[in-house]
Design an enzyme around this catalytic site. Structure first.
Site, PDB file in Angstrom:
ATOM      1  N   PHE A   1       2.306   9.660   3.773  1.00 50.49           N
ATOM      2  CA  PHE A   1       2.657   9.514   5.185  1.00 50.49           C
ATOM      3  C   PHE A   1       3.193   8.122   5.519  1.00 50.49           C
ATOM      4  CE2 PHE A   1      -1.890   8.404   4.992  1.00 50.49           C
ATOM      5  CZ  PHE A   1      -1.921   7.173   5.636  1.00 50.49           C
ATOM      6  N   ASP A   2       2.947   7.161   4.614  1.00 51.77           N
ATOM      7  CA  ASP A   2       3.458   5.801   4.886  1.00 51.77           C
ATOM      8  C   ASP A   2       3.387   4.987   3.602  1.00 51.77           C
ATOM      9  OD1 ASP A   2       4.524   3.693   6.256  1.00 51.77           O
ATOM     10  OD2 ASP A   2       2.643   3.057   7.180  1.00 51.77           O
TER      11      ASP A   2
ATOM     12  N   TYR B   1      -7.650   7.201  12.429  1.00 53.61           N
ATOM     13  CA  TYR B   1      -6.998   7.447  13.715  1.00 53.61           C
ATOM     14  C   TYR B   1      -7.703   8.534  14.528  1.00 53.61           C
ATOM     15  CZ  TYR B   1      -3.341   4.424  11.993  1.00 53.61           C
ATOM     16  OH  TYR B   1      -2.653   3.345  11.503  1.00 53.61           O
TER      17      TYR B   1
ATOM     18  N   ILE C   1      -6.795  -0.600  11.423  1.00 52.65           N
ATOM     19  CA  ILE C   1      -7.808   0.431  11.589  1.00 52.65           C
ATOM     20  C   ILE C   1      -9.070  -0.056  10.902  1.00 52.65           C
ATOM     21  CG2 ILE C   1      -6.152   2.334  11.795  1.00 52.65           C
ATOM     22  CD1 ILE C   1      -6.688   2.978   8.860  1.00 52.65           C
TER      23      ILE C   1
ATOM     24  N   PHE D   1      -5.616   5.452   0.685  1.00 54.89           N
ATOM     25  CA  PHE D   1      -4.730   4.287   0.521  1.00 54.89           C
ATOM     26  C   PHE D   1      -4.880   3.708  -0.894  1.00 54.89           C
ATOM     27  CE2 PHE D   1      -5.560   4.392   5.080  1.00 54.89           C
ATOM     28  CZ  PHE D   1      -4.302   4.212   5.617  1.00 54.89           C
TER      29      PHE D   1
ATOM     30  N   TYR E   1       0.837  -1.205   0.000  1.00 52.40           N
ATOM     31  CA  TYR E   1       0.000   0.000   0.000  1.00 52.40           C
ATOM     32  C   TYR E   1       0.867   1.248   0.000  1.00 52.40           C
ATOM     33  CZ  TYR E   1       1.189   0.892   4.865  1.00 52.40           C
ATOM     34  OH  TYR E   1       1.884   1.166   6.024  1.00 52.40           O
TER      35      TYR E   1
END
Length: 582
Positions: free
Chosen positions: A79-80, A125, A99, A142, A69
């Site tokens: 961010f990731d 979150y 999540i 995502f 992902y």
């Protein structure tokens, strides 16, 4: 992306119908942060922007998944990313480890499917965020690609892609197998193939030499069968994976072609393909056999053929001149029989194989056509086909001059020669080495008009070398009919009297009474004796030549005439020779 504490409300508790309704509603609301009314998103928004053509299974609650992902904010800032870590996410979905938005967004995915997920804050979150990484009340985006999915309840999945028409046996525990394979991960990423190594993978089944899933997946396969075998990780390489090519918790897919299978306890397998009627004799150890064959591996690959050389394979049976399995497989065969002989490697060429066409541990299949066989001790086989109706008091014997018709063929029916092709009977003097020994023997004892079938072994025919038109070591089949016979003369005689010769033979020969006998007088006298039935010449020879030879024998000084001193009967000569020897 990962929750550090259990969520107060997880997707695992949603009924499946309610889940589907939520997903449909989410897709219908589009990809923005807000609902059509301008309010915040209530559920995950899913865009399926790449759907594979086939989807054998979809992600369900409790499944273990592996996926990549990229995670970004609404402005596109990343961010990731699992790609940055070069590590797939491997986790169970629907049990609160992710999540909630990701749990819901993965549901129903297919392997190799790509989705874009928009996760509202309350499914991500929330109002707390992740310090230094995700701000409070952030909507998360995502891009996900699913690479693997499995469940602890999974078993090995076997799909038959090609099943051979003929299946002589199937794989069982403790069998030794040879197979080719292509190995991939569930997303199609190749990790290994036997084809690149130029040889099959060879191993025992059920002995712990293979991963458990492959042990199970090969069971029941036929030689020549193609299978697709999907193995869950707990029946493959599990949590550790294997080297750098198989990640941890990876499902494996093998496309397998089974080349052959045998068991160390196997014996030679025989299958009669064609048995000629009237089989009265079967091959035994010590027989010499001529046969044709096609030799193939169990998958049908041809490795040798006597037909390609246009020559039979000739050998003794049961004496160790051929591989043990063939030695066993040929015994008990009939002339003209076609049989299939399946030989396990321990009775063939073993673990090493031979040459570049028979690999190690290969099962060999021979389709054999037995042309003929014989034993070095075999006599001529004589079968009377018919006799003349009248009484036969005299039969052919050594020294007789005979005329006969014949057909000669091999035992497989191949025609070689026939006197009928020449229109006239064959002529021979028996016992004079004018014909092969077996035919000479078979003609003796025949009555005029009798018909016989003769089976002549090669040592009484043309031997190992054969003759023009006759293969080496060939058993010959004759059908003969005796047309006529004339009693022969004793060895060394060219003419015999039917009664006592004249008292004064020279006076009878000397027609003009001049004291010498020239060739003309000698010939006229002998012909007169034959004409009057007082004597006979050697049968089967040119009378003129025979008489000339007789004259030559009597003209001892070779002056072209015979005198009274030179003339001697052969019987007198033989008697004188006896006295000289004494």
């Amino acid at each position: 992306m990962f929750r550090s504490v259990p969520p107060s409300r997880t997707f695992l508790r949603l009924p499946l119908l309610q889940l589907l309704l939520l997903l449909v509603q989410a897709v219908g609301r589009g990809l923005g942060r807000a609902s059509p009314a301008g309010g915040p998103l209530e559920d995950v928004v899913i865009e399926r922007y790449h759907i594979p053509r086939t989807c054998p299974r979809e992600v369900q609650m409790g499944d273990f998944v592996r996926y990549h992902y990229n995670g970004t904010f609404e402005d596109g800032k990343k961010f990731d990313s699992s790609y940055d870590r070069s590590t797939l996410v491997a986790i169970v979905v629907g049990v609160g480890r992710l999540i909630t938005g990701m749990d819901r967004g993965l549901m129903g995915m297919c392997v190799n499917e790509r989705r874009r997920l928009i996760v509202p804050p309350h499914l991500g979150y929330g109002s707390i965020g992740v310090a230094g990484l995700i701000p409070p009340d952030a909507t998360l985006y995502f891009d996900v690609v699913l690479l693997d999915v499995w469940n602890k309840a999974d078993t090995v999945q076997v799909s038959t892609l090609l099943h051979p028409a003929h299946c002589p046996r199937t794989v069982q525990d403790s069998d030794f197998v040879r197979y080719h394979y292509n190995g991939t991960l569930l997303d199609g990423t190749a990790f290994d193939t036997s084809y690149s190594r130029g040889g099959t993978y060879d191993t025992y089944i059920g002995s712990g030499w293979l991963i458990k899933g492959m042990d199970q997946g090969l069971l029941g396969m036929c030689p020549g069968e193609r299978r697709k075998i999907i193995i869950p990780p707990f029946l493959a390489y599990g949590e550790k994976g294997y080297g750098t090519v198989i990640p941890p918790q990876a499902s494996l897919v093998f496309h397998v072609l089974l080349i052959d299978v045998h068991n160390p306890k196997d014996t030679v397998q025989l299958e009669t393909l064609e048995l000629p009627p009237g089989c009265v004799r079967r091959a035994v150890a010590g027989d010499f056999m001529r046969y044709h064959y096609n030799g193939s591996l169990m998958d049908g690959t041809l490795f040798d053929s006597s037909y390609s050389r246009n020559h039979t394979y000739n050998t003794y049976v049961g004496r160790g001149y051929i591989i043990p399995g063939m030695d066993q497989g040929l015994q008990g065969a009939c002339m003209g029989e076609r049989r299939r002989i399946t030989i396990p490697p321990h009775l063939a060429y073993g673990e090493n194989g031979t040459g570049d066409k028979i690999p190690g541990s290969a099962v060999l299949i021979f389709d054999v056509h037995v042309i003929d066989f014989h034993n070095p001790e075999d006599p001529v086989e004589i079968k009377i086909l018919s006799r003349p109706p009248e009484t036969c008091n005299e039969t052919a014997k050594s020294g007789d001059y005979v005329r006969y018709h014949y057909n000669c063929s091999l035992l497989d029916g191949t025609k070689l020669f026939s006197s009928h092709d020449y229109g006239d009977p064959q002529e021979a003097t028996l016992g004079a080495n004018k014909v092969i020994e077996g035919l000479d023997t078979g003609l003796q004892g025949m009555c005029v008009g009798e018909r016989r079938q003769l089976v002549v072994p090669p040592h009484l025919a043309h031997g190992e070398s054969g003759a023009r038109g006759v293969p080496g070591s060939a058993v010959l089949l004759f059908e003969v009919e005796l047309v006529s016979r004339e009693e022969g003369l004793p060895t060394g005689y060219l003419f015999v009297w039917h009664e006592d010769p004249p008292v004064n033979l020279f006076e009878g020969l000397d027609l003009n009474k001049d004291g010498e006998v020239p060739p003309e007088e000698f010939s006229a006298f002998i012909k007169a004796q034959v004409s009057e039935g007082k004597g006979r010449l050697m049968p089967g020879q040119d009378p003129e030549k025979t008489i000339a030879d007789m004259f030559q024998n009597q003209d001892r000084n070779q002056d072209g005439k015979i005198t009274v001193e030179e003339l001697k009967l052969k019987s007198d000569e033989d008697q004188e020779r006896v006295h000289e020897e004494l």
